[in-house]
Scaffold this active site. Structure first.
Site, PDB file in Angstrom:
ATOM      1  N   ARG A 225       0.859  -1.189   0.000  1.00 56.48           N
ATOM      2  CA  ARG A 225       0.000   0.000   0.000  1.00 56.48           C
ATOM      3  C   ARG A 225       0.895   1.239   0.000  1.00 56.48           C
ATOM      4  O   ARG A 225       1.974   1.231   0.605  1.00 56.48           O
ATOM      5  CB  ARG A 225      -0.901   0.036   1.239  1.00 56.48           C
ATOM      6  CG  ARG A 225      -2.137  -0.854   1.148  1.00 56.48           C
ATOM      7  CD  ARG A 225      -3.140  -0.369   0.083  1.00 56.48           C
ATOM      8  NE  ARG A 225      -4.338  -1.182   0.030  1.00 56.48           N
ATOM      9  CZ  ARG A 225      -4.544  -2.189  -0.825  1.00 56.48           C
ATOM     10  NH1 ARG A 225      -3.609  -2.533  -1.695  1.00 56.48           N
ATOM     11  NH2 ARG A 225      -5.701  -2.858  -0.821  1.00 56.48           N
ATOM     12  N   HIS A 273      -1.422  -0.303  -9.850  1.00 57.74           N
ATOM     13  CA  HIS A 273      -2.162  -1.165  -8.909  1.00 57.74           C
ATOM     14  C   HIS A 273      -2.662  -2.428  -9.617  1.00 57.74           C
ATOM     15  O   HIS A 273      -3.843  -2.767  -9.563  1.00 57.74           O
ATOM     16  CB  HIS A 273      -3.326  -0.415  -8.255  1.00 57.74           C
ATOM     17  CG  HIS A 273      -3.756  -1.047  -6.952  1.00 57.74           C
ATOM     18  ND1 HIS A 273      -4.178  -0.333  -5.875  1.00 57.74           N
ATOM     19  CD2 HIS A 273      -3.819  -2.353  -6.565  1.00 57.74           C
ATOM     20  CE1 HIS A 273      -4.498  -1.153  -4.876  1.00 57.74           C
ATOM     21  NE2 HIS A 273      -4.296  -2.404  -5.284  1.00 57.74           N
TER      22      HIS A 273
HETATM   23  P1  NDP Z   1      -2.237 -10.546   5.802  1.00 58.48           P
HETATM   24  O1  NDP Z   1      -3.121  -9.859   6.753  1.00 58.48           O
HETATM   25  O2  NDP Z   1      -2.417 -12.011   5.536  1.00 58.48           O
HETATM   26  O3  NDP Z   1      -0.709 -10.371   6.255  1.00 58.48           O
HETATM   27  C1  NDP Z   1      -0.213  -9.193   6.742  1.00 58.48           C
HETATM   28  C2  NDP Z   1       1.209  -9.427   7.226  1.00 58.48           C
HETATM   29  O4  NDP Z   1       1.763  -8.174   7.669  1.00 58.48           O
HETATM   30  C3  NDP Z   1       1.287 -10.393   8.412  1.00 58.48           C
HETATM   31  O5  NDP Z   1       2.403 -11.211   8.305  1.00 58.48           O
HETATM   32  C4  NDP Z   1       1.437  -9.441   9.598  1.00 58.48           C
HETATM   33  O6  NDP Z   1       2.137  -9.990  10.690  1.00 58.48           O
HETATM   34  C5  NDP Z   1       2.261  -8.347   8.985  1.00 58.48           C
HETATM   35  N1  NDP Z   1       2.111  -7.113   9.765  1.00 58.48           N
HETATM   36  C6  NDP Z   1       0.991  -6.386   9.977  1.00 58.48           C
HETATM   37  N2  NDP Z   1       1.257  -5.333  10.762  1.00 58.48           N
HETATM   38  C7  NDP Z   1       2.567  -5.403  11.055  1.00 58.48           C
HETATM   39  C8  NDP Z   1       3.435  -4.606  11.835  1.00 58.48           C
HETATM   40  N3  NDP Z   1       3.005  -3.521  12.493  1.00 58.48           N
HETATM   41  N4  NDP Z   1       4.738  -4.967  11.927  1.00 58.48           N
HETATM   42  C9  NDP Z   1       5.188  -6.058  11.280  1.00 58.48           C
HETATM   43  N5  NDP Z   1       4.402  -6.872  10.526  1.00 58.48           N
HETATM   44  C10 NDP Z   1       3.116  -6.540  10.410  1.00 58.48           C
HETATM   45  O7  NDP Z   1      -2.310  -9.718   4.444  1.00 58.48           O
HETATM   46  P2  NDP Z   1      -2.073 -10.246   2.949  1.00 58.48           P
HETATM   47  O8  NDP Z   1      -0.764 -10.935   2.898  1.00 58.48           O
HETATM   48  O9  NDP Z   1      -3.264 -10.964   2.440  1.00 58.48           O
HETATM   49  O10 NDP Z   1      -2.023  -8.854   2.166  1.00 58.48           O
HETATM   50  C11 NDP Z   1      -1.030  -7.873   2.468  1.00 58.48           C
HETATM   51  C12 NDP Z   1      -1.400  -6.559   1.809  1.00 58.48           C
HETATM   52  O11 NDP Z   1      -1.194  -6.641   0.392  1.00 58.48           O
HETATM   53  C13 NDP Z   1      -2.866  -6.160   1.911  1.00 58.48           C
HETATM   54  O12 NDP Z   1      -3.163  -5.598   3.182  1.00 58.48           O
HETATM   55  C14 NDP Z   1      -3.001  -5.163   0.799  1.00 58.48           C
HETATM   56  O13 NDP Z   1      -2.695  -3.873   1.299  1.00 58.48           O
HETATM   57  C15 NDP Z   1      -1.921  -5.584  -0.209  1.00 58.48           C
HETATM   58  N6  NDP Z   1      -2.488  -6.044  -1.484  1.00 58.48           N
HETATM   59  C16 NDP Z   1      -2.090  -5.422  -2.643  1.00 58.48           C
HETATM   60  C17 NDP Z   1      -2.580  -5.846  -3.868  1.00 58.48           C
HETATM   61  C18 NDP Z   1      -2.107  -5.219  -5.152  1.00 58.48           C
HETATM   62  O14 NDP Z   1      -2.598  -5.547  -6.224  1.00 58.48           O
HETATM   63  N7  NDP Z   1      -1.148  -4.323  -5.117  1.00 58.48           N
HETATM   64  C19 NDP Z   1      -3.559  -6.936  -3.971  1.00 58.48           C
HETATM   65  C20 NDP Z   1      -3.910  -7.510  -2.706  1.00 58.48           C
HETATM   66  C21 NDP Z   1      -3.389  -7.071  -1.512  1.00 58.48           C
HETATM   67  P3  NDP Z   1       1.548 -11.235  11.532  1.00 58.48           P
HETATM   68  O15 NDP Z   1       1.576 -12.410  10.557  1.00 58.48           O
HETATM   69  O16 NDP Z   1       2.512 -11.397  12.626  1.00 58.48           O
HETATM   70  O17 NDP Z   1       0.161 -10.863  11.935  1.00 58.48           O
END
Ligand code: NDP
Length: 310
Positions: A225, A273
């Site tokens: 993002r 995107h």
């Molecule tokens: P998930 O919720 O499955 O994973 C998020 C990950 O980020 C987890 O490993 C989480 O840690 C980690 N995380 C969250 N907050 C923190 C923090 N403060 N410090 C360290 N690590 C953190 O999300 P997805 O993998 O499904 O998707 C990730 C992002 O990809 C989406 O939120 C979206 O913004 C983006 N996206 C972009 C697309 C595009 O076309 N460009 C398409 C789809 C998604 P933990 O595992 O420990 O909870």
């Protein structure tokens, strides 16, 4: 009584999703009414995308859950009118698409493809790229998308680091967490992939201080993002050579305004995107399974922690 399912997303998506959702709900054995227009006080489930126009859930008095078609839920997770469970999208097709985008662009950087494509000027510098095992890539965020990308990179023999909020154990990936873990990971990384959600805790996670930890001439891939990166700091780091190149798929404002300096910067690649998207065939199955679960009194899949924002 029939289960009322409101589809609230871009109207162009309806013709594609409608037959898939009908099939899935029928296979789940449900008596249902599925439409793009149902009186709010009769809706049981909202199939939701941010561009569907729904932002006030107060009139949805019998709502059981909101089921997002998007993986990123930053535009709804802090919506105070939403008091029922919110599930985000974890879709095999979306994950596969993201893995392909990440692996493609990591290989592009690793092999120096841009250099060879743009240097058709007769220069002959036969420097072969190192092997993947000699290249360190760090994936920030090890959720559905980050873990899959990290595993795919590890399968290609890259030296893969990963960072998340909580501790992880992923074969082939050296996992870090916490503030010290981030510093440790970035200080070794040539290519950084951002697959974190947009939350208050991740805003500007790549800023002047954290980018300064990277070895000189590092590369950045952001399919996560826009707010994950401090744009001013990135432009400064690109101009100083601290960061060699950035490939950015997501931005604070989308579409990226024509006057934004990223468009004209020689060391930035903008993609609109398109890193991945929810694929209706697989996503409809996830939505229908969650409605089935809701009706059977079983826990929903992929629930958002509203406090954490993802
Ligand atoms: P998930 O919720 O499955 O994973 C998020 C990950 O980020 C987890 O490993 C989480 O840690 C980690 N995380 C969250 N907050 C923190 C923090 N403060 N410090 C360290 N690590 C953190 O999300 P997805 O993998 O499904 O998707 C990730 C992002 O990809 C989406 O939120 C979206 O913004 C983006 N996206 C972009 C697309 C595009 O076309 N460009 C398409 C789809 C998604 P933990 O595992 O420990 O909870």
């Amino acid at each position: 009584m029939a289960v009322n399912v409101l589809f609230s997303a871009r109207p162009e998506l309806w013709p594609e999703y409608e037959p898939l959702l009908r099939q899935g709900l029928t296979e789940a054995g449900l008596d249902f009414h599925l439409a793009t227009d149902i009186p709010a006080d009769q809706v049981d489930y909202v199939v939701y995308a941010p561009n569907g126009g729904q932002c006030d859930f107060t009139p949805f008095t019998r709502l059981k859950a909101v089921l997002s078609l998007w993986a990123g839920v930053e535009s709804i997770s802090d919506n105070e009118t939403l008091t029922v469970p919110l599930a985000r999208m974890v879709d095999g097709g979306l994950t596969q698409g993201m893995t392909e985008w990440v692996v493609g662009h990591v290989l592009r950087y690793h092999l120096g493809m841009d250099r060879h494509i743009t240097q058709q000027d007769g220069s002959w510098t036969p420097d072969a790229p190192p092997l993947a095992s000699q290249r360190t890539v760090c994936v920030l965020g090890l959720g559905a998308l980050g873990e899959a990308a990290a595993r795919a990179l590890a399968a290609l023999d890259f030296h893969v680091l990963g960072w998340s909020r909580t501790a992880k154990d992923i074969p082939g990936v050296t996992c870090q967490h916490g503030a010290d873990g981030l510093r440790e990971a970035l200080s070794q990384t040539e290519i950084v992939v951002l697959l974190l959600p947009d939350t208050p805790a991740t805003t500007n996670i790549l800023n002047a201080d954290t980018m300064a930890l990277l070895p000189e001439e590092a590369k950045i891939l952001n399919p996560g993002r826009g707010p994950l990166i401090d744009d001013e700091a990135l432009l400064a780091a690109l101009n100083s050579g601290q960061i060699e190149h950035a490939t950015l798929d997501v931005f604070r404002t989308e579409p990226l305004p024509p006057e934004h300096p990223y468009w004209a910067h020689p060391n930035v690649t903008v993609t609109p995107h398109i890193a991945s998207e929810t694929r209706p065939v697989t996503a409809a199955q996830v939505i229908c399974e969650n409605i089935r679960r809701g009706e059977a009194g079983e826990p929903f899949l992929h629930l958002v922690d509203r406090g954490l924002g993802y």
